[in-house]
Design an enzyme around this catalytic site. Structure first.
Site, mmCIF file in Angstrom:
data_model
loop_
_atom_site.group_PDB
_atom_site.id
_atom_site.type_symbol
_atom_site.label_atom_id
_atom_site.label_comp_id
_atom_site.label_asym_id
_atom_site.label_seq_id
_atom_site.Cartn_x
_atom_site.Cartn_y
_atom_site.Cartn_z
ATOM 1 N N ASP A 79 0.793 -1.252 0.000
ATOM 2 C CA ASP A 79 0.000 0.000 0.000
ATOM 3 C C ASP A 79 0.822 1.296 0.000
ATOM 4 O O ASP A 79 0.472 2.259 0.709
ATOM 5 C CB ASP A 79 -0.971 0.013 1.193
ATOM 6 C CG ASP A 79 -1.943 -1.149 1.179
ATOM 7 O OD1 ASP A 79 -1.922 -1.930 0.221
ATOM 8 O OD2 ASP A 79 -2.725 -1.273 2.142
ATOM 9 N N GLU A 139 -4.652 -0.809 -1.289
ATOM 10 C CA GLU A 139 -5.945 -0.900 -0.594
ATOM 11 C C GLU A 139 -6.944 -0.022 -1.340
ATOM 12 O O GLU A 139 -6.653 1.148 -1.616
ATOM 13 C CB GLU A 139 -5.822 -0.418 0.860
ATOM 14 C CG GLU A 139 -7.159 -0.499 1.598
ATOM 15 C CD GLU A 139 -7.090 -0.057 3.057
ATOM 16 O OE1 GLU A 139 -5.980 0.194 3.568
ATOM 17 O OE2 GLU A 139 -8.168 0.043 3.672
ATOM 18 N N LYS A 193 -6.649 -4.966 -2.970
ATOM 19 C CA LYS A 193 -7.280 -5.616 -1.809
ATOM 20 C C LYS A 193 -8.302 -4.676 -1.170
ATOM 21 O O LYS A 193 -8.021 -3.494 -0.984
ATOM 22 C CB LYS A 193 -6.201 -6.035 -0.801
ATOM 23 C CG LYS A 193 -5.384 -4.888 -0.237
ATOM 24 C CD LYS A 193 -4.227 -5.435 0.593
ATOM 25 C CE LYS A 193 -3.454 -4.381 1.301
ATOM 26 N NZ LYS A 193 -4.179 -3.583 2.298
ATOM 27 N N LYS A 228 -7.584 -4.778 4.989
ATOM 28 C CA LYS A 228 -6.260 -4.410 5.495
ATOM 29 C C LYS A 228 -5.255 -5.502 5.172
ATOM 30 O O LYS A 228 -4.105 -5.221 4.821
ATOM 31 C CB LYS A 228 -6.323 -4.163 7.017
ATOM 32 C CG LYS A 228 -7.331 -3.094 7.434
ATOM 33 C CD LYS A 228 -7.114 -1.768 6.745
ATOM 34 C CE LYS A 228 -8.091 -0.703 7.229
ATOM 35 N NZ LYS A 228 -8.064 0.495 6.354
ATOM 36 N N VAL A 248 3.213 0.419 4.213
ATOM 37 C CA VAL A 248 2.504 1.178 5.240
ATOM 38 C C VAL A 248 1.081 0.653 5.418
ATOM 39 O O VAL A 248 0.506 0.115 4.499
ATOM 40 C CB VAL A 248 2.471 2.679 4.861
ATOM 41 C CG1 VAL A 248 3.883 3.232 4.771
ATOM 42 C CG2 VAL A 248 1.716 2.937 3.560
ATOM 43 N N THR A 249 0.535 0.858 6.637
ATOM 44 C CA THR A 249 1.226 1.307 7.832
ATOM 45 C C THR A 249 1.603 0.087 8.682
ATOM 46 O O THR A 249 0.945 -0.958 8.589
ATOM 47 C CB THR A 249 0.351 2.263 8.689
ATOM 48 O OG1 THR A 249 -0.824 1.570 9.137
ATOM 49 C CG2 THR A 249 -0.071 3.485 7.898
ATOM 50 N N CYS A 260 -2.014 -2.335 7.850
ATOM 51 C CA CYS A 260 -2.000 -3.281 6.725
ATOM 52 C C CYS A 260 -0.778 -4.190 6.714
ATOM 53 O O CYS A 260 -0.861 -5.346 6.298
ATOM 54 C CB CYS A 260 -2.154 -2.521 5.416
ATOM 55 S SG CYS A 260 -3.821 -1.831 5.247
ATOM 56 N N GLN A 283 8.203 -13.326 21.718
ATOM 57 C CA GLN A 283 7.899 -14.741 21.938
ATOM 58 C C GLN A 283 8.602 -15.622 20.894
ATOM 59 O O GLN A 283 7.985 -16.466 20.247
ATOM 60 C CB GLN A 283 6.398 -14.996 21.917
ATOM 61 C CG GLN A 283 5.628 -14.162 22.950
ATOM 62 C CD GLN A 283 4.160 -14.494 22.965
ATOM 63 O OE1 GLN A 283 3.776 -15.607 23.306
ATOM 64 N NE2 GLN A 283 3.332 -13.524 22.608
HETATM 65 N N1 TIU Z 1 -2.559 0.467 4.278
HETATM 66 C C1 TIU Z 1 -3.044 0.735 5.488
HETATM 67 O O1 TIU Z 1 -2.385 0.527 6.500
HETATM 68 N N2 TIU Z 1 -4.305 1.316 5.543
HETATM 69 C C2 TIU Z 1 -4.723 2.143 6.550
HETATM 70 O O2 TIU Z 1 -5.881 2.585 6.564
HETATM 71 N N3 TIU Z 1 -3.819 2.470 7.516
HETATM 72 C C3 TIU Z 1 -3.953 3.336 8.558
HETATM 73 O O3 TIU Z 1 -3.048 3.416 9.373
HETATM 74 N N4 TIU Z 1 -5.050 4.076 8.637
#
Ligand code: TIU
Length: 232
Positions: A34, A82, A139, A142, A167-168, A172, A212
């Site tokens: 993403d 996304e 996709k 997430k 990210v993030t 995701c 862990q």
């Molecule tokens: N790609 C992804 O992480 N989508 C999000 O909406 N991330 C946020 O941190 N909002």
């Protein structure tokens, strides 16, 4: 006729936590999550919500270096985005309305309709733009496995390991690492190639992956991967 088992690819160690990652290049895909304009670019959806996009933009340079080395080694790279169909048929009402924001998915935003496929903001930033032949997984969720053909794509290529960037970190990337873990993939996450609008969530997300004895996978740095690829 029963197929001969494929020769195990030769392993190279990548320095990582909680211990060295047994890197088998031909069985390993780089999965870039993403890296879209709406999350990363000034003037995009992420920034319009009040987020500091520089926290995500620091991941661009290390991702570019890793992607260049990966391409030079002719290994498998997969990109994800996304987003949703323009008619919103794959957008759960919960996802649209939970934020109670004036600006939500599907609305006209600063770079076209927010997180809608085909819009400028939905696309991948130019620095990391996919080359012809590199799969792009669109996709709706997430995680990169849910409601996509990622698993069959990886199985077709006999991929068993993933280096997950993008990210993030805690959203995701984390969801995808968890999904991959439950499907039998080993995941390595280079810390400098992932980012969050919330530095404390970035740190906690990485800590959770390697806790862990590697409950979800390994955490490393792109320089260690480049070293294993033989890139200075
Ligand atoms: N790609 C992804 O992480 N989508 C999000 O909406 N991330 C946020 O941190 N909002």
């Amino acid at each position: 006729m029963i197929a001969e088992p494929r020769q195990r690819a030769r392993a190279r160690a990548i320095a990582a936590e909680p211990y060295a990652f047994d890197f088998r290049p031909t069985e390993c895909a780089l999965l870039i999550i993403d890296m879209q304009r709406d999350f990363l670019e000034p003037g995009g959806f992420g920034e319009s919500l009040g987020n500091d996009v520089s926290l995500l933009r620091r991941t661009i340079a290390p991702n570019c270096a890793l992607l260049a080395a990966w391409r030079a080694a002719h290994l498998t790279v997969i990109h994800t985005r996304e987003g949703h169909h323009p008619d919103l048929s794959d957008l759960p009402a919960t996802k649209k309305h939970r934020a109670r924001s004036d600006l939500t998915i599907g609305d006209p935003g600063p770079m076209g309709r927010i997180l809608i496929r085909g819009e400028r903001g939905h696309d991948i930033i130019p620095e990391l733009y996919p080359q012809p032949g590199e799969p792009v997984i669109d996709k709706p969720g997430k995680g990169a496995f849910w409601a996509t053909d990622l698993k069959s794509l990886l199985d077709d290529r006999e991929i068993r390991q993933l280096i997950v960037t993008g990210v993030t970190t805690e959203v995701c990337v984390h969801t995808t690492v968890r999904e991959a873990n439950d499907r039998g993939f080993d995941c390595l996450v280079p810390a400098d190639c992932t980012g969050s609008y919330f530095p404390e969530f970035h740190a906690a997300g990485l800590a959770m992956i390697k806790a862990q004895s590697g409950i979800f996978g390994w955490v490393s740095h792109s320089e260690n991967i480049l070293a294993a690829l033989g890139t200075p």
